[in-house]
Design a protein around this motif. Structure first.
Motif, PDB file in Angstrom:
ATOM      1  N   ALA A 143      29.335  31.304  43.497  1.00  0.00           N
ATOM      2  CA  ALA A 143      28.317  31.612  44.495  1.00  0.00           C
ATOM      3  C   ALA A 143      28.250  33.126  44.616  1.00  0.00           C
ATOM      4  N   ALA A 144      27.187  33.722  44.095  1.00  0.00           N
ATOM      5  CA  ALA A 144      27.039  35.179  44.056  1.00  0.00           C
ATOM      6  C   ALA A 144      26.512  35.712  45.387  1.00  0.00           C
ATOM      7  N   PRO A 145      26.763  36.988  45.668  1.00  0.00           N
ATOM      8  CA  PRO A 145      26.275  37.583  46.915  1.00  0.00           C
ATOM      9  C   PRO A 145      24.758  37.512  47.082  1.00  0.00           C
ATOM     10  N   ASP A 146      24.014  37.472  45.980  1.00  0.00           N
ATOM     11  CA  ASP A 146      22.553  37.419  46.104  1.00  0.00           C
ATOM     12  C   ASP A 146      22.033  35.992  46.308  1.00  0.00           C
ATOM     13  N   GLY A 147      22.948  35.024  46.434  1.00  0.00           N
ATOM     14  CA  GLY A 147      22.556  33.650  46.715  1.00  0.00           C
ATOM     15  C   GLY A 147      22.401  32.752  45.499  1.00  0.00           C
ATOM     16  N   ARG A 148      22.440  33.339  44.315  1.00  0.00           N
ATOM     17  CA  ARG A 148      22.306  32.528  43.105  1.00  0.00           C
ATOM     18  C   ARG A 148      23.669  32.007  42.654  1.00  0.00           C
ATOM     19  N   ASP A 149      23.621  30.967  41.820  1.00  0.00           N
ATOM     20  CA  ASP A 149      24.827  30.484  41.152  1.00  0.00           C
ATOM     21  C   ASP A 149      24.981  31.276  39.860  1.00  0.00           C
ATOM     22  N   MET A 150      26.108  31.931  39.693  1.00  0.00           N
ATOM     23  CA  MET A 150      26.367  32.771  38.529  1.00  0.00           C
ATOM     24  C   MET A 150      27.321  32.039  37.583  1.00  0.00           C
ATOM     25  N   PRO A 151      26.870  31.713  36.362  1.00  0.00           N
ATOM     26  CA  PRO A 151      27.753  31.055  35.397  1.00  0.00           C
ATOM     27  C   PRO A 151      28.882  32.000  34.968  1.00  0.00           C
ATOM     28  N   LEU A 152      30.122  31.508  35.019  1.00  0.00           N
ATOM     29  CA  LEU A 152      31.263  32.366  34.723  1.00  0.00           C
ATOM     30  C   LEU A 152      32.410  31.562  34.124  1.00  0.00           C
ATOM     31  N   ARG A 153      33.156  32.220  33.267  1.00  0.00           N
ATOM     32  CA  ARG A 153      34.422  31.701  32.740  1.00  0.00           C
ATOM     33  C   ARG A 153      35.504  32.658  33.225  1.00  0.00           C
ATOM     34  N   THR A 154      36.542  32.118  33.847  1.00  0.00           N
ATOM     35  CA  THR A 154      37.675  32.947  34.238  1.00  0.00           C
ATOM     36  C   THR A 154      38.919  32.461  33.509  1.00  0.00           C
ATOM     37  N   VAL A 155      39.812  33.403  33.271  1.00  0.00           N
ATOM     38  CA  VAL A 155      41.057  33.109  32.561  1.00  0.00           C
ATOM     39  C   VAL A 155      42.209  33.557  33.442  1.00  0.00           C
ATOM     40  N   TRP A 156      43.179  32.682  33.583  1.00  0.00           N
ATOM     41  CA  TRP A 156      44.345  32.928  34.428  1.00  0.00           C
ATOM     42  C   TRP A 156      45.602  32.601  33.633  1.00  0.00           C
ATOM     43  N   LYS A 157      46.704  33.218  34.019  1.00  0.00           N
ATOM     44  CA  LYS A 157      48.001  32.931  33.396  1.00  0.00           C
ATOM     45  C   LYS A 157      48.935  32.409  34.485  1.00  0.00           C
ATOM     46  N   ARG A 158      49.556  31.273  34.197  1.00  0.00           N
ATOM     47  CA  ARG A 158      50.530  30.711  35.140  1.00  0.00           C
ATOM     48  C   ARG A 158      51.810  31.537  35.034  1.00  0.00           C
ATOM     49  N   ARG A 159      52.236  32.102  36.167  1.00  0.00           N
ATOM     50  CA  ARG A 159      53.450  32.915  36.171  1.00  0.00           C
ATOM     51  C   ARG A 159      54.644  32.140  36.700  1.00  0.00           C
ATOM     52  N   ALA A 160      54.377  31.159  37.497  1.00  0.00           N
ATOM     53  CA  ALA A 160      55.423  30.310  38.076  1.00  0.00           C
ATOM     54  C   ALA A 160      54.729  28.979  38.374  1.00  0.00           C
ATOM     55  N   PRO A 161      55.474  27.956  38.746  1.00  0.00           N
ATOM     56  CA  PRO A 161      54.822  26.659  38.979  1.00  0.00           C
ATOM     57  C   PRO A 161      53.634  26.727  39.940  1.00  0.00           C
ATOM     58  N   PHE A 162      53.700  27.594  40.934  1.00  0.00           N
ATOM     59  CA  PHE A 162      52.618  27.652  41.916  1.00  0.00           C
ATOM     60  C   PHE A 162      52.075  29.066  42.075  1.00  0.00           C
TER      61      PHE A 162
END
Length: 113
Positions: free
Chosen positions: A82-101
């Motif tokens: 949900a972008a600040p201008d009100g549109r839906d912005m298609p995005l891919r995010t990448v995360w790395k698990r550092r610990a179980p949580f």
């Protein structure tokens, strides 16, 4: 408490936001900054993008675990923000698990498919 209800710490280095994703001068981040700014994200409001990135991951749980050759596992989330201008912005995010949580933000890229 079920596994999906266990709190996860979502860690994002401020430099990733301000110095990279919202920096049109960055040699590798400029195109991402232009994309994000077209949807209303601004360098003077890095917390808005950080919050949107976490919300994006939460909305798209569990994500997809990807193990690059010779690399460490990453969790990839695809969907809209949900972008600040009100549109839906298609995005891919990448995360790395550092610990179980605990998840650490790696990067975000426009989702063009």
């Amino acid at each position: 408490m079920t596994p999906s209800q266990v709190p996860i710490a979502w860690l994002i280095d401020n430099q990733k936001i301000s110095g990279y994703l919202l920096n049109i001068e960055h040699p590798h981040g400029a195109s991402k900054a232009k994309y994000l700014m077209r949807f209303g994200f601004r360098p003077e409001s890095p917390d808005a993008l950080a919050s949107a990135l976490v919300e994006h991951a939460l909305k798209n749980l569990p994500g997809l675990e990807v193990v690059p050759p010779g690399g460490s596992p990453k969790i990839v989330f695809e969907g809209v923000v949900a972008a600040p201008d009100g549109r839906d912005m298609p995005l891919r995010t990448v995360w790395k698990r550092r610990a179980p949580f605990e998840m650490r933000f790696v990067t975000a890229v426009p989702l063009t498919r």
